[in-house]
Design a protein around this motif. Sequence first.
Motif, PDB file in Angstrom:
ATOM      1  N   LYS A 107       0.815  -1.210   0.000  1.00  0.00           N
ATOM      2  CA  LYS A 107       0.000   0.000   0.000  1.00  0.00           C
ATOM      3  C   LYS A 107       0.858   1.273   0.000  1.00  0.00           C
ATOM      4  O   LYS A 107       0.516   2.260  -0.653  1.00  0.00           O
ATOM      5  CB  LYS A 107      -0.940  -0.013   1.200  1.00  0.00           C
ATOM      6  CG  LYS A 107      -1.957   1.128   1.206  1.00  0.00           C
ATOM      7  CD  LYS A 107      -2.976   0.941   2.308  1.00  0.00           C
ATOM      8  CE  LYS A 107      -3.953  -0.179   2.014  1.00  0.00           C
ATOM      9  NZ  LYS A 107      -5.070  -0.220   3.002  1.00  0.00           N
ATOM     10  N   ARG A 108       1.988   1.276   0.702  1.00  0.00           N
ATOM     11  CA  ARG A 108       2.809   2.495   0.778  1.00  0.00           C
ATOM     12  C   ARG A 108       3.980   2.469  -0.212  1.00  0.00           C
ATOM     13  O   ARG A 108       4.851   3.329  -0.194  1.00  0.00           O
ATOM     14  CB  ARG A 108       3.326   2.673   2.205  1.00  0.00           C
ATOM     15  CG  ARG A 108       2.216   2.929   3.225  1.00  0.00           C
ATOM     16  CD  ARG A 108       2.777   3.344   4.571  1.00  0.00           C
ATOM     17  NE  ARG A 108       3.597   2.289   5.168  1.00  0.00           N
ATOM     18  CZ  ARG A 108       3.119   1.316   5.926  1.00  0.00           C
ATOM     19  NH1 ARG A 108       1.818   1.257   6.162  1.00  0.00           N
ATOM     20  NH2 ARG A 108       3.922   0.410   6.444  1.00  0.00           N
ATOM     21  N   SER A 109       4.017   1.457  -1.067  1.00  0.00           N
ATOM     22  CA  SER A 109       5.105   1.333  -2.034  1.00  0.00           C
ATOM     23  C   SER A 109       4.877   2.249  -3.237  1.00  0.00           C
ATOM     24  O   SER A 109       3.729   2.500  -3.628  1.00  0.00           O
ATOM     25  CB  SER A 109       5.195  -0.124  -2.511  1.00  0.00           C
ATOM     26  OG  SER A 109       6.008  -0.234  -3.660  1.00  0.00           O
ATOM     27  N   PRO A 110       5.948   2.746  -3.858  1.00  0.00           N
ATOM     28  CA  PRO A 110       5.781   3.528  -5.093  1.00  0.00           C
ATOM     29  C   PRO A 110       5.534   2.669  -6.334  1.00  0.00           C
ATOM     30  O   PRO A 110       5.469   3.202  -7.442  1.00  0.00           O
ATOM     31  CB  PRO A 110       7.118   4.268  -5.218  1.00  0.00           C
ATOM     32  CG  PRO A 110       8.113   3.419  -4.510  1.00  0.00           C
ATOM     33  CD  PRO A 110       7.345   2.754  -3.377  1.00  0.00           C
ATOM     34  N   ALA A 111       5.408   1.354  -6.166  1.00  0.00           N
ATOM     35  CA  ALA A 111       5.157   0.473  -7.313  1.00  0.00           C
ATOM     36  C   ALA A 111       3.888   0.900  -8.044  1.00  0.00           C
ATOM     37  O   ALA A 111       2.930   1.403  -7.443  1.00  0.00           O
ATOM     38  CB  ALA A 111       5.034  -0.974  -6.845  1.00  0.00           C
ATOM     39  N   LYS A 112       3.876   0.705  -9.352  1.00  0.00           N
ATOM     40  CA  LYS A 112       2.747   1.134 -10.170  1.00  0.00           C
ATOM     41  C   LYS A 112       1.487   0.314  -9.913  1.00  0.00           C
ATOM     42  O   LYS A 112       0.368   0.811 -10.027  1.00  0.00           O
ATOM     43  CB  LYS A 112       3.124   1.051 -11.649  1.00  0.00           C
ATOM     44  CG  LYS A 112       4.245   1.988 -12.048  1.00  0.00           C
ATOM     45  CD  LYS A 112       4.606   1.814 -13.510  1.00  0.00           C
ATOM     46  CE  LYS A 112       5.753   2.738 -13.921  1.00  0.00           C
ATOM     47  NZ  LYS A 112       6.130   2.548 -15.338  1.00  0.00           N
ATOM     48  N   LEU A 113       1.665  -0.976  -9.592  1.00  0.00           N
ATOM     49  CA  LEU A 113       0.523  -1.872  -9.410  1.00  0.00           C
ATOM     50  C   LEU A 113       0.312  -2.190  -7.933  1.00  0.00           C
ATOM     51  O   LEU A 113       1.274  -2.341  -7.172  1.00  0.00           O
ATOM     52  CB  LEU A 113       0.747  -3.180 -10.180  1.00  0.00           C
ATOM     53  CG  LEU A 113       0.873  -3.070 -11.694  1.00  0.00           C
ATOM     54  CD1 LEU A 113       1.185  -4.439 -12.292  1.00  0.00           C
ATOM     55  CD2 LEU A 113      -0.415  -2.508 -12.301  1.00  0.00           C
ATOM     56  N   ASP A 114      -0.955  -2.282  -7.540  1.00  0.00           N
ATOM     57  CA  ASP A 114      -1.306  -2.710  -6.183  1.00  0.00           C
ATOM     58  C   ASP A 114      -1.158  -4.227  -6.077  1.00  0.00           C
ATOM     59  O   ASP A 114      -1.314  -4.954  -7.069  1.00  0.00           O
ATOM     60  CB  ASP A 114      -2.751  -2.324  -5.854  1.00  0.00           C
ATOM     61  CG  ASP A 114      -2.986  -0.834  -5.939  1.00  0.00           C
ATOM     62  OD1 ASP A 114      -1.998  -0.081  -5.838  1.00  0.00           O
ATOM     63  OD2 ASP A 114      -4.154  -0.433  -6.116  1.00  0.00           O
ATOM     64  N   PHE A 115      -0.906  -4.694  -4.847  1.00  0.00           N
ATOM     65  CA  PHE A 115      -0.867  -6.149  -4.628  1.00  0.00           C
ATOM     66  C   PHE A 115      -1.050  -6.455  -3.145  1.00  0.00           C
ATOM     67  O   PHE A 115      -0.582  -5.713  -2.275  1.00  0.00           O
ATOM     68  CB  PHE A 115       0.461  -6.754  -5.098  1.00  0.00           C
ATOM     69  CG  PHE A 115       0.517  -8.261  -4.912  1.00  0.00           C
ATOM     70  CD1 PHE A 115      -0.202  -9.095  -5.753  1.00  0.00           C
ATOM     71  CD2 PHE A 115       1.252  -8.820  -3.880  1.00  0.00           C
ATOM     72  CE1 PHE A 115      -0.171 -10.467  -5.582  1.00  0.00           C
ATOM     73  CE2 PHE A 115       1.285 -10.200  -3.695  1.00  0.00           C
ATOM     74  CZ  PHE A 115       0.579 -11.022  -4.553  1.00  0.00           C
ATOM     75  N   SER A 116      -1.741  -7.560  -2.865  1.00  0.00           N
ATOM     76  CA  SER A 116      -1.862  -8.075  -1.494  1.00  0.00           C
ATOM     77  C   SER A 116      -1.782  -9.588  -1.524  1.00  0.00           C
ATOM     78  O   SER A 116      -2.257 -10.231  -2.469  1.00  0.00           O
ATOM     79  CB  SER A 116      -3.179  -7.620  -0.848  1.00  0.00           C
ATOM     80  OG  SER A 116      -4.293  -8.036  -1.627  1.00  0.00           O
ATOM     81  N   ALA A 117      -1.131 -10.150  -0.497  1.00  0.00           N
ATOM     82  CA  ALA A 117      -0.971 -11.599  -0.353  1.00  0.00           C
ATOM     83  C   ALA A 117      -1.754 -12.062   0.861  1.00  0.00           C
ATOM     84  O   ALA A 117      -1.715 -11.426   1.923  1.00  0.00           O
ATOM     85  CB  ALA A 117       0.507 -11.962  -0.208  1.00  0.00           C
ATOM     86  N   TRP A 118      -2.438 -13.203   0.726  1.00  0.00           N
ATOM     87  CA  TRP A 118      -3.365 -13.681   1.764  1.00  0.00           C
ATOM     88  C   TRP A 118      -3.102 -15.154   2.058  1.00  0.00           C
ATOM     89  O   TRP A 118      -2.757 -15.936   1.166  1.00  0.00           O
ATOM     90  CB  TRP A 118      -4.810 -13.507   1.301  1.00  0.00           C
ATOM     91  CG  TRP A 118      -5.154 -12.087   0.980  1.00  0.00           C
ATOM     92  CD1 TRP A 118      -4.833 -11.406  -0.162  1.00  0.00           C
ATOM     93  CD2 TRP A 118      -5.855 -11.163   1.814  1.00  0.00           C
ATOM     94  NE1 TRP A 118      -5.307 -10.120  -0.097  1.00  0.00           N
ATOM     95  CE2 TRP A 118      -5.936  -9.937   1.111  1.00  0.00           C
ATOM     96  CE3 TRP A 118      -6.426 -11.256   3.082  1.00  0.00           C
ATOM     97  CZ2 TRP A 118      -6.564  -8.808   1.638  1.00  0.00           C
ATOM     98  CZ3 TRP A 118      -7.053 -10.146   3.611  1.00  0.00           C
ATOM     99  CH2 TRP A 118      -7.126  -8.951   2.898  1.00  0.00           C
ATOM    100  N   SER A 119      -3.333 -15.523   3.316  1.00  0.00           N
ATOM    101  CA  SER A 119      -3.197 -16.922   3.711  1.00  0.00           C
ATOM    102  C   SER A 119      -4.464 -17.693   3.373  1.00  0.00           C
ATOM    103  O   SER A 119      -5.496 -17.109   3.030  1.00  0.00           O
ATOM    104  CB  SER A 119      -2.894 -17.041   5.207  1.00  0.00           C
ATOM    105  OG  SER A 119      -3.992 -16.580   5.977  1.00  0.00           O
ATOM    106  N   ILE A 120      -4.378 -19.018   3.481  1.00  0.00           N
ATOM    107  CA  ILE A 120      -5.480 -19.928   3.143  1.00  0.00           C
ATOM    108  C   ILE A 120      -5.894 -20.694   4.384  1.00  0.00           C
ATOM    109  O   ILE A 120      -5.043 -21.159   5.144  1.00  0.00           O
ATOM    110  CB  ILE A 120      -5.042 -20.912   2.031  1.00  0.00           C
ATOM    111  CG1 ILE A 120      -4.650 -20.131   0.760  1.00  0.00           C
ATOM    112  CG2 ILE A 120      -6.148 -21.916   1.723  1.00  0.00           C
ATOM    113  CD1 ILE A 120      -3.925 -20.975  -0.264  1.00  0.00           C
TER     114      ILE A 120
END
Length: 419
Positions: free
Chosen positions: A159-172
């Motif tokens: 969320k606070r990264s300057p990367a162009k694309l958003d991303f989130s990783a989730w557990s199962i």
Amino acid sequence: MESIKFGNLLINFTTEFNWIWDNKGSPNASPVGFWRPVPSADFLTDYFPLGDYAVAGHHNINKKIVMAVVCEATPQTEDDRINGKALMPPDEFERVWDDKGSKAYSDGSIWRPIPPSGYVAMGLVASRGYDKPSRNSVRCVRADLVIASYINELIWNNKRSPAKLDFSAWSISPPGAAAGEVYLSPGTFVGAASYTKPSMHIAAYSLRMQIPLHTAYPPPAPALSGDRQPAPFEKAVVSNISKLAWFTVKDPNLSALEQLRTSPTYRLERLDKYVLVGFGHNKSSLNQSFKWTATRGQNGSSLKTLTHTTGIEIGTEWGFNVWGASGKVSAKLSGGFTHTQTSSEGWTTSTAFEINATVPAHKAVAVYLVQSDYKLLRENGTQVATDISYTDGDNVYWSEYPPARECEVTCKPLPAPGS
């Protein structure tokens, strides 16, 4: 440890990992690292990862995390041969995210394996750089060997990264297990190019496996050999053994890594014995009625102690995090082993009931119930937690002397207090 076999799938575990990528150098971004499980070259030849491990940090996870790896087993049954291979490489990879613009020291990307028809991907795969991973980096699992699962806790987002694309990783997280089965999220993760929890169309799966149950012949019911009152207890016999994998048990004296090394399996033993609940000797020349009160269900409050100490629930499913945010488990013992095929309330309540016997002239009768004592043992034979005990009030056994079957024995619940 000896591999767990389910159909023609072998499941084992590794604590060795190769670093794939992290976001060191990305300003303001929360730290994350992606690691690939490495099956032991000495003990786990021909094993493969099911996906990579995501950790919210830049620390080395080797020897600190346990993760499942899998192997193709030789088919043993006709069903195994008909169903086909347990494992297949992915047909292709679909890019989910890349870190372009993140200013991290190295480039990285996340990919979703595209499984062949009839197979599922168990998790996402990271890549150092923007090229897709090798098809041999991971294996997909045949659909009947897994269980559809839930997307659970957030592991990391950029969320606070300057990367162009958003991303989130989730557990199962697996669903509640069916009787006699274990569902294990192997430590992989799912993710999406957004900050919100992925919708259910993003598939999540856990491994299925069975709880091995070894059943012996039950001890024969006691037989009266005379008209004297018999002993209150018969000798206990080990009638059932449920073999529990280490990740289904919380051991108060061992960490998860120590369990894997020193007690990869546990034995939950059931010892059955006949308990005398009533004896009557009719010395008269007319039929005579005898009446006794017995109790069915859990004996004492030791079940709460067992559950608090080990996490194991008797009569229902249990589950917990095996390690960190990933690797969740759900398990349930078979109903026959826990007596819950005939009684769904006995493990939560103890109830009194009345046993009535009509005994012919000059005859003796002894009435018994079966008491089951449960012990949880480590692989070295030492005991975990305390014994728990259950009295089966759904089956009543009696013996007569002389042995001709003439007595009538009936049971009925006692009236509620105040009724």
